[in-house]
Design an enzyme around this catalytic site. Structure first.
Site, mmCIF file in Angstrom:
data_model
loop_
_atom_site.group_PDB
_atom_site.id
_atom_site.type_symbol
_atom_site.label_atom_id
_atom_site.label_comp_id
_atom_site.label_asym_id
_atom_site.label_seq_id
_atom_site.Cartn_x
_atom_site.Cartn_y
_atom_site.Cartn_z
ATOM 1 C CB VAL A 16 -0.999 0.020 1.188
ATOM 2 C CG1 VAL A 16 -2.050 -1.056 1.021
ATOM 3 C CG2 VAL A 16 -0.307 -0.104 2.528
ATOM 4 C CB SER A 17 4.533 1.833 -0.233
ATOM 5 O OG SER A 17 4.904 1.202 0.961
ATOM 6 C CE LYS A 67 12.160 -3.930 5.256
ATOM 7 N NZ LYS A 67 11.410 -3.930 6.518
ATOM 8 N N GLY A 128 14.229 -9.249 10.883
ATOM 9 C CA GLY A 128 14.663 -7.864 10.704
ATOM 10 C C GLY A 128 13.845 -6.857 11.507
ATOM 11 C CE1 TYR A 222 2.466 -3.793 6.650
ATOM 12 C CE2 TYR A 222 0.463 -3.575 5.351
ATOM 13 C CZ TYR A 222 1.828 -3.823 5.440
ATOM 14 O OH TYR A 222 2.539 -4.118 4.304
HETATM 15 N N1 LIG Z 1 3.959 -2.256 10.273
HETATM 16 C C1 LIG Z 1 5.122 -2.037 9.704
HETATM 17 O O1 LIG Z 1 5.462 -0.916 9.305
HETATM 18 C C2 LIG Z 1 6.082 -3.185 9.545
HETATM 19 C C3 LIG Z 1 7.436 -2.934 9.316
HETATM 20 C C4 LIG Z 1 8.291 -4.041 9.214
HETATM 21 C C5 LIG Z 1 7.782 -5.331 9.307
HETATM 22 N N2 LIG Z 1 6.442 -5.505 9.512
HETATM 23 C C6 LIG Z 1 5.859 -6.842 9.643
HETATM 24 O O2 LIG Z 1 6.553 -7.532 10.667
HETATM 25 C C7 LIG Z 1 6.582 -8.922 10.369
HETATM 26 C C8 LIG Z 1 8.030 -9.419 10.438
HETATM 27 O O3 LIG Z 1 8.789 -8.785 9.418
HETATM 28 P P1 LIG Z 1 10.353 -9.096 9.238
HETATM 29 O O4 LIG Z 1 10.834 -8.169 8.177
HETATM 30 O O5 LIG Z 1 11.046 -9.130 10.543
HETATM 31 O O6 LIG Z 1 10.302 -10.581 8.655
HETATM 32 P P2 LIG Z 1 11.427 -11.715 8.805
HETATM 33 O O7 LIG Z 1 12.779 -11.095 8.800
HETATM 34 O O8 LIG Z 1 11.060 -12.734 7.802
HETATM 35 O O9 LIG Z 1 11.183 -12.316 10.293
HETATM 36 C C9 LIG Z 1 9.999 -12.974 10.649
HETATM 37 C C10 LIG Z 1 10.174 -13.610 12.013
HETATM 38 O O10 LIG Z 1 8.926 -14.219 12.355
HETATM 39 C C11 LIG Z 1 9.123 -15.592 12.648
HETATM 40 N N3 LIG Z 1 7.980 -16.372 12.224
HETATM 41 C C12 LIG Z 1 7.487 -16.514 10.961
HETATM 42 N N4 LIG Z 1 6.401 -17.311 10.981
HETATM 43 C C13 LIG Z 1 6.211 -17.673 12.270
HETATM 44 C C14 LIG Z 1 5.271 -18.517 12.920
HETATM 45 N N5 LIG Z 1 4.288 -19.107 12.245
HETATM 46 N N6 LIG Z 1 5.370 -18.685 14.256
HETATM 47 C C15 LIG Z 1 6.366 -18.075 14.954
HETATM 48 N N7 LIG Z 1 7.296 -17.283 14.387
HETATM 49 C C16 LIG Z 1 7.219 -17.084 13.064
HETATM 50 C C17 LIG Z 1 10.376 -15.984 11.886
HETATM 51 O O11 LIG Z 1 10.903 -17.132 12.525
HETATM 52 P P3 LIG Z 1 12.280 -17.838 12.097
HETATM 53 O O12 LIG Z 1 13.346 -16.988 12.716
HETATM 54 O O13 LIG Z 1 12.154 -19.167 12.708
HETATM 55 O O14 LIG Z 1 12.285 -17.827 10.599
HETATM 56 C C18 LIG Z 1 11.221 -14.730 12.039
HETATM 57 O O15 LIG Z 1 11.890 -14.729 13.262
HETATM 58 C C19 LIG Z 1 5.946 -9.073 8.980
HETATM 59 O O16 LIG Z 1 4.599 -9.424 9.145
HETATM 60 C C20 LIG Z 1 6.043 -7.683 8.394
HETATM 61 O O17 LIG Z 1 5.026 -7.420 7.445
HETATM 62 C C21 LIG Z 1 5.590 -4.468 9.625
#
Ligand SMILES: NC(=O)c1ccc[n+]([C@@H]2O[C@H](COP(=O)([O-])OP(=O)(O)OC[C@H]3O[C@@H](n4cnc5c(N)ncnc54)[C@H](OP(=O)(O)O)[C@@H]3O)[C@@H](O)[C@H]2O)c1
Length: 281
Positions: A16-17, A67, A128, A222
Site C-alpha cells: 500500500v506504499s 533490506k 529484521g 497491519y
Molecule cells: N507495520 C510495519 O510498518 C512493519 C514494518 C516491518 C515489518 N512488519 C511486519 O513484521 C513482520 C516481520 O517482518 P520481518 O521483516 O522481521 O520478517 P522476517 O525477517 O522474515 O522475520 C519474521 C520472524 O517471524 C518468525 N515467524 C514466521 N512465521 C512464524 C510462525 N508461524 N510462528 C512463529 N514465528 C514465526 C520468523 O521465525 P524464524 O526466525 O524461525 O524464521 C522470524 O523470526 C511481517 O509481518 C512484516 O510485514 C511491519
C-alpha cells in the site's frame, strides 16, 4: 519532469506504499511527484540501485528480500540502519546514495517512552523487524528484553545481535514452559512475526490466556488493522498499538528524508486503509 520515487522488493504487488505516498504528494500539492512499486529480483538489485539516479528516482523504499542486501551498494548509512543492519529507505542525492532504517524511528514514535523506560519488553519473532524493535526499545530506555523465537539458530543470532549492542536479554522458544512466567514480567509485547496477517487472520502469536491487562501490545502486522492479538489485548484492558500506526510512521519518516518536510499522516493512513480494503476484496 516528474519527481519519481518507488518501492523495490519481490513481491511488491500487495504493497500500500504507492497509495500512501501518492496521497501524501497530492495532499501536499506535489502534483508532479509520483511513487510506484517496482518488482526487483535478487539478481537485478545491484543494477537497479546503480542505475536508480539515471532512471530519475529521487528516493526509494526497500522491502523483502532486499533490506540487508541493498546495503553493500550504498555510499552511506544512517546510524540506525548501521545498527540494525538493514535499510528500508534510500535517499538518492546527486553525489551519494544514503540508506536509512525508518522502522526504528517509527517504533520510537509510537511507543510512549514512559512504557519503555526501566521496564522489560518481549519481542515475538527474531527477524529484521524484531531487530529494529530491539534497537528502538533500547533507545527508549527499556532495560531488559525477552526474545521469543521458534528456531534455536535464529534465536541465537538474535542473542548475539543484542549482546553486541549492550542489550540485557533472555532467549526463549515459543514452546518454552517459562514463556508465561517471563511474559508476566514484561510491560511491552511486540509481535514481529507475520502471524495473524491476512488471509490467516485467526492466527495469534500467543495463546490467549497469556494476553493480559496492564501491558502495551504493538502488533507490526497491519493487514488486518486490528489483529486477533490486538483485539484480545484490547478486550482485556491492555493498551494496543497497531501495525498500521507503524506503517504510517515509517512512511512519514521516509517522506521527511526525501522532501525535508512533514506529510499529512492522516492522508497517508486513509489511503493505506483504502488500499488494504482493495486487497481484501
Ligand atoms: N507495520 C510495519 O510498518 C512493519 C514494518 C516491518 C515489518 N512488519 C511486519 O513484521 C513482520 C516481520 O517482518 P520481518 O521483516 O522481521 O520478517 P522476517 O525477517 O522474515 O522475520 C519474521 C520472524 O517471524 C518468525 N515467524 C514466521 N512465521 C512464524 C510462525 N508461524 N510462528 C512463529 N514465528 C514465526 C520468523 O521465525 P524464524 O526466525 O524461525 O524464521 C522470524 O523470526 C511481517 O509481518 C512484516 O510485514 C511491519
Amino acid at each position: 519532469m516528474r519527481a519519481l520515487y518507488c518501492l523495490i522488493g519481490d513481491p511488491v504487488e500487495h504493497s500500500v506504499s504507492p497509495h500512501m505516498f501518492n496521497a501524501a504528494f497530492r495532499h501536499g500539492g506535489l502534483d508532479d511527484h509520483l511513487y510506484v512499486a517496482v518488482r526487483v529480483g535478487r539478481r537485478e538489485l545491484k543494477s537497479f540501485v546503480e542505475h536508480s539516479r539515471l532512471m530519475g528516482f529521487k528516493g526509494f523504499n526497500v522491502t523483502i528480500p532486499h533490506k540487508v542486501a541493498v546495503m553493500e551498494f550504498l555510499d552511506r548509512l544512517d546510524g540506525e540502519a548501521e545498527e540494525v543492519g538493514a535499510v528500508n529507505t534510500v535517499e538518492v542525492a546527486s553525489r551519494y546514495l544514503k540508506g536509512y532504517n525508518t522502522d526504528v524511528i517509527a517504533i520510537k514514535k509510537i511507543i510512549p517512552r514512559r512504557w519503555a523506560e526501566d521496564s522489560a519488553a518481549a519481542i515475538l519473532g527474531v527477524g529484521g523487524a524484531a531487530r529494529a524493535a530491539a534497537i528502538a526499545l533500547r533507545d527508549l530506555g527499556c532495560a531488559r528484553q525477552v526474545y521469543v523465537g521458534r528456531r534455536e539458530k535464529t534465536l541465537r543470532e538474535m542473542g548475539r545481535f543484542a549482546s553486541m549492542r549492550g542489550i540485557e536479554h533472555t532467549l526463549l522458544k515459543f514452546t518454552s514452559k517459562d514463556l508465561d512466567k517471563k511474559l508476566g514480567e514484561v510491560k511491552i509485547v511486540v509481535n514481529a512475526t507475520p502471524v495473524g496477517m491476512y488471509p490467516n487472520t485467526r492466527g495469534c502469536p500467543l495463546p490467549r490466556e497469556m494476553i493480559s491487562s496492564g501491558k502495551l501490545y504493538l502488533d507490526m502486522v497491519y493487514n488486518p488493522p486490528e489483529t486477533l492479538l490486538l483485539r484480545t489485548a484490547r478486550k482485556r484492558g491492555g493498551v494496543v498499538v497497531g501495525g498500521l500506526d507503524m506503517l504510517v510512521a515509517q512512511a512519514v519518516e521516509a517522506f521527511k528524508i526525501w522532501m525535508g518536510r512533514r506529510p499529512s499522516p492522516d492522508a497517508m493512513r486513509r489511503a493505506a486503509l483504502k488500499g488494504l480494503r482493495g486487497f481484501r476484496r
